[in-house]
Motif scaffolding. Structure first.
Motif, PDB file in Angstrom:
ATOM      1  N   THR A  96     -17.857   9.623  -1.444  1.00 18.56           N
ATOM      2  CA  THR A  96     -17.091  10.344  -0.416  1.00 18.56           C
ATOM      3  C   THR A  96     -16.023   9.500   0.279  1.00 18.56           C
ATOM      4  N   GLY A  97     -16.018   8.194   0.045  1.00 18.39           N
ATOM      5  CA  GLY A  97     -15.011   7.344   0.694  1.00 18.39           C
ATOM      6  C   GLY A  97     -13.655   7.531   0.027  1.00 18.39           C
ATOM      7  N   GLY A  98     -12.607   7.430   0.788  1.00 20.91           N
ATOM      8  CA  GLY A  98     -11.273   7.602   0.213  1.00 20.91           C
ATOM      9  C   GLY A  98     -10.631   6.276  -0.130  1.00 20.91           C
ATOM     10  N   ASP A  99      -9.347   6.341  -0.504  1.00 25.35           N
ATOM     11  CA  ASP A  99      -8.458   5.180  -0.583  1.00 25.35           C
ATOM     12  C   ASP A  99      -8.654   4.269  -1.781  1.00 25.35           C
ATOM     13  N   ASP A 100      -9.545   4.651  -2.738  1.00 28.90           N
ATOM     14  CA  ASP A 100      -9.696   3.776  -3.901  1.00 28.90           C
ATOM     15  C   ASP A 100      -8.559   3.938  -4.902  1.00 28.90           C
ATOM     16  N   TYR A 101      -8.007   5.150  -4.989  1.00 35.35           N
ATOM     17  CA  TYR A 101      -6.898   5.432  -5.912  1.00 35.35           C
ATOM     18  C   TYR A 101      -7.247   5.160  -7.371  1.00 35.35           C
ATOM     19  N   GLN A 102      -8.545   5.298  -7.690  1.00 31.20           N
ATOM     20  CA  GLN A 102      -8.888   5.445  -9.101  1.00 31.20           C
ATOM     21  C   GLN A 102      -8.519   6.873  -9.506  1.00 31.20           C
ATOM     22  N   ALA A 158     -13.286   2.117   1.060  1.00 31.46           N
ATOM     23  CA  ALA A 158     -14.004   2.666   2.219  1.00 31.46           C
ATOM     24  C   ALA A 158     -14.876   1.594   2.869  1.00 31.46           C
ATOM     25  N   ALA A 159     -15.491   0.755   2.044  1.00 33.74           N
ATOM     26  CA  ALA A 159     -16.293  -0.338   2.595  1.00 33.74           C
ATOM     27  C   ALA A 159     -15.412  -1.367   3.288  1.00 33.74           C
ATOM     28  N   ALA A 160     -14.179  -1.504   2.778  1.00 25.35           N
ATOM     29  CA  ALA A 160     -13.249  -2.491   3.345  1.00 25.35           C
ATOM     30  C   ALA A 160     -12.668  -2.045   4.676  1.00 25.35           C
ATOM     31  N   LEU A 161     -12.640  -0.758   4.910  1.00 20.38           N
ATOM     32  CA  LEU A 161     -11.911  -0.229   6.075  1.00 20.38           C
ATOM     33  C   LEU A 161     -12.339  -0.854   7.416  1.00 20.38           C
ATOM     34  N   PRO A 162     -13.636  -0.935   7.712  1.00 23.76           N
ATOM     35  CA  PRO A 162     -14.011  -1.547   9.010  1.00 23.76           C
ATOM     36  C   PRO A 162     -13.552  -3.004   9.125  1.00 23.76           C
ATOM     37  N   ARG A 204       0.832  -1.208   0.000  1.00 28.40           N
ATOM     38  CA  ARG A 204       0.000   0.000   0.000  1.00 28.40           C
ATOM     39  C   ARG A 204       0.869   1.262   0.000  1.00 28.40           C
ATOM     40  N   ALA A 205       1.958   1.257   0.771  1.00 35.48           N
ATOM     41  CA  ALA A 205       2.816   2.446   0.855  1.00 35.48           C
ATOM     42  C   ALA A 205       3.351   2.833  -0.521  1.00 35.48           C
ATOM     43  N   LEU A 206       3.725   1.847  -1.304  1.00 33.69           N
ATOM     44  CA  LEU A 206       4.256   2.162  -2.636  1.00 33.69           C
ATOM     45  C   LEU A 206       3.130   2.492  -3.616  1.00 33.69           C
ATOM     46  N   ARG A 207       2.029   1.739  -3.554  1.00 30.45           N
ATOM     47  CA  ARG A 207       0.946   1.947  -4.518  1.00 30.45           C
ATOM     48  C   ARG A 207       0.303   3.325  -4.397  1.00 30.45           C
ATOM     49  N   VAL A 208       0.126   3.830  -3.188  1.00 29.89           N
ATOM     50  CA  VAL A 208      -0.523   5.136  -3.063  1.00 29.89           C
ATOM     51  C   VAL A 208       0.351   6.222  -3.688  1.00 29.89           C
ATOM     52  N   ASN A 209       1.657   6.033  -3.650  1.00 32.36           N
ATOM     53  CA  ASN A 209       2.556   6.987  -4.298  1.00 32.36           C
ATOM     54  C   ASN A 209       2.561   6.816  -5.812  1.00 32.36           C
ATOM     55  N   LEU A 210       2.525   5.576  -6.269  1.00 31.23           N
ATOM     56  CA  LEU A 210       2.454   5.333  -7.715  1.00 31.23           C
ATOM     57  C   LEU A 210       1.183   5.955  -8.285  1.00 31.23           C
ATOM     58  N   SER A 211       0.130   5.961  -7.480  1.00 31.16           N
ATOM     59  CA  SER A 211      -1.121   6.573  -7.922  1.00 31.16           C
ATOM     60  C   SER A 211      -0.935   8.065  -8.179  1.00 31.16           C
ATOM     61  N   ALA A 225      -6.354  15.917 -14.218  1.00 33.40           N
ATOM     62  CA  ALA A 225      -6.555  14.643 -13.505  1.00 33.40           C
ATOM     63  C   ALA A 225      -6.169  14.801 -12.051  1.00 33.40           C
ATOM     64  N   VAL A 226      -6.769  13.926 -11.239  1.00 29.38           N
ATOM     65  CA  VAL A 226      -6.433  13.846  -9.821  1.00 29.38           C
ATOM     66  C   VAL A 226      -6.669  12.394  -9.424  1.00 29.38           C
ATOM     67  N   ASP A 227      -5.914  11.903  -8.443  1.00 33.86           N
ATOM     68  CA  ASP A 227      -6.239  10.553  -7.991  1.00 33.86           C
ATOM     69  C   ASP A 227      -7.180  10.636  -6.790  1.00 33.86           C
ATOM     70  N   ILE A 228      -8.035   9.628  -6.658  1.00 33.37           N
ATOM     71  CA  ILE A 228      -9.092   9.678  -5.647  1.00 33.37           C
ATOM     72  C   ILE A 228      -8.580   9.021  -4.378  1.00 33.37           C
ATOM     73  N   SER A 229      -7.950   9.826  -3.540  1.00 33.22           N
ATOM     74  CA  SER A 229      -7.418   9.319  -2.276  1.00 33.22           C
ATOM     75  C   SER A 229      -8.307   9.733  -1.108  1.00 33.22           C
ATOM     76  N   ASP A 230      -8.936  10.896  -1.211  1.00 37.07           N
ATOM     77  CA  ASP A 230      -9.731  11.433  -0.096  1.00 37.07           C
ATOM     78  C   ASP A 230     -11.238  11.370  -0.357  1.00 37.07           C
ATOM     79  N   GLY A 231     -11.635  10.807  -1.474  1.00 38.79           N
ATOM     80  CA  GLY A 231     -13.042  10.731  -1.840  1.00 38.79           C
ATOM     81  C   GLY A 231     -13.297  11.475  -3.142  1.00 38.79           C
ATOM     82  N   LEU A 232     -14.142  10.891  -3.999  1.00 35.80           N
ATOM     83  CA  LEU A 232     -14.392  11.464  -5.333  1.00 35.80           C
ATOM     84  C   LEU A 232     -14.771  12.930  -5.273  1.00 35.80           C
ATOM     85  N   LEU A 233     -15.787  13.284  -4.457  1.00 35.59           N
ATOM     86  CA  LEU A 233     -16.286  14.659  -4.490  1.00 35.59           C
ATOM     87  C   LEU A 233     -15.239  15.640  -3.966  1.00 35.59           C
TER      88      LEU A 233
END
Lengths: 311, 311
Positions: free
Chosen positions: A255-261, A162-166, A66-73, A206-214
């Protein structure tokens, strides 16, 4: 203090990293030496902190991934090709098994995305991981390039992380296959480098979706001085979000984050090209001053959260 | 949670950073965009952890100064000219006064050394600071270039930072002027960029002294496959080390860390040039396999510590 020292950690666990393009000197001197290719360099840094971004007892290979992928995003969002990265690793102790699994996860991910580990630092302290990536770009996708009438597109399904987080936080019991799917969604997001390379010449922003789409779309709107009209019924909601979150799935996708689309904008004549690549058009940019206006079947959609806030 | 959010921190405190050479796009997008000059790039990363590398309640401007200077020292050791840096800042809370003083210290230091802040990340967690620097070099000073008969030189006085450490940690009471001198030595080490630029073309190898002279010189010896004969009586012992540590001063000069002077090697015909710049010759490299042999007035000098170990 038990365990190997700093120099031995770097030598034993990370110096087996393959040396890729442009690496004149890798790990082991005061600096790495790098030969940049023609064009611009793009660089980004992200820190993951234990018990904030991942449980301290999580699988170390997944944490590294995850540490590397979020940066690659971030490189994908800039239409940059990955070249090099560094790792600053702060560890409470020096556990050889943990380090081996972390290094394996890191180097496997690096190999999969063609990026070379060129340097780092190891320090004793509360567990945290800072990765910095450097890539090469000829046609950067900035946030401020969008225009009136451009379509708003997302590169793939949203809401899964975001659904996976819990589940990842062990706050919720699920089946074993759901757990595996949740870990995959949260720890192994897919940096959209291919989509960025394919659309780099025709996208306007473009922007990557780390904090939520909106929230992230809001950055494009503010930087470009435009308003986004979003048709919520068009959002591609991840199957895992529907399975785990039911009727909250749409909200997580928005609004969920962390998808990195990626969320990107395109002049309308290129919409079809994006669709062929699997991207989904979810709205249009109009004149404005940075607002994001989500509507569901024509009615304003009120979202309860406005993206992940780090403080 | 009180205090400003992530985006506001970056905007309010750090986006006033001047944009220097080669910065096509600075803070605020997914990546910074950089135009590298001709030649090689040199990069290094270092993490400072609260209560390991500095007391958590230390002056935030001094913490910032040290965080950047220790990285600039790595560029000096590689004979690289500073260009850009990033900051990954992990904070337990978001205190506007602390942030203002930290940012002031950071940006003042950056301006003094002509390096541009181009990106960063702020995260909530235990206080720690990771700085990554990127510089440009045409004639890198690697550790593996030293030859038999080359002189071993240091760029300036040693032992001050190690002698200062108990003062900085509030483990020792001193006069107010000694306290100020100790803080200066520990938090504001002088990256030896000018010396590196002046000697870059004639030196054969270099390392910065972060973990102690004998330990860091050992890296040159191992990388170059040589033995170092060190004449301990020639070590330039810092006045502050003599004041604070008395007869332990020589030991601190030999094995104490954190001075960030350079240790470099030179073919003997260039010794005079180095001396004119203020560097001090402390020994010679001979054939060997990586040993460091300190002698005091001809007798083997036994050192009680072998340099700072991070684990």
């Amino acid at each position: 203090m038990p365990g190997p020292g700093e120099f031995q950690i770097i030598r034993d666990y990370f110096s087996g990293a393959p040396q890729g393009e442009g690496v004149a000197l890798g790990i082991g001197d005061d600096c790495a030496l790098l030969q940049p290719p023609p064009g611009l360099l793009a660089t980004s840094v992200d820190t993951l902190v234990a018990d904030r971004h991942f449980p301290a007892d999580a699988n170390p290979g997944l944490i590294a991934s995850r540490a590397l992928r979020v940066n690659l995003s971030d490189l994908a969002a800039m239409n940059a090709r990955p070249l090099w990265f560094t790792l600053a690793l702060t560890l409470p102790d020096s556990n050889p098994d943990w380090l081996r699994r972390f290094a394996d996860g890191l180097l496997q991910t690096a190999e999969a995305f063609g990026i070379s580990l060129v340097g780092g630092d190891t320090t004793r302290g509360p567990l945290s991981i800072t990765v910095e990536v450097i890539g090469s770009t000829h046609k950067p996708l900035r946030r401020d390039g969008a225009g009136v009438g451009h379509g708003i597109h997302v590169s793939g399904p949203l809401g899964a992380a975001a659904a996976a987080l819990p589940v990842v936080l062990n706050e919720r019991e699920v089946t074993e296959s759901e757990r595996r799917a949740a870990e995959e969604a949260y720890y192994r997001p897919q940096p959209q480098l291919s989509m960025a390379a394919a659309l780099g010449d025709i996208a306007s922003a473009a922007v990557d979706i780390s904090d939520g789409l909106l929230a992230d779309l809001g950055h494009i709107c503010k930087a470009s001085g435009l308003t986004a009209e979003v048709q919520m019924e068009k959002l591609p909601v991840a199957a895992l979000a529907q399975t785990l979150a039911g009727e909250r799935a749409l909200q997580l996708a928005a609004t969920g984050g962390d998808d990195y689309q990626l969320c990107f904008t395109l002049p309308p004549e290129h919409a079809e090209a994006a669709e062929k690549l699997g991207a989904v058009c979810i709205g249009t940019l109009t004149e404005g001053q940075g607002e994001v206006r989500p509507r569901l079947k024509g009615e304003p959609w009120v979202h309860p959260s406005a993206g992940f806030q780090h403080f």
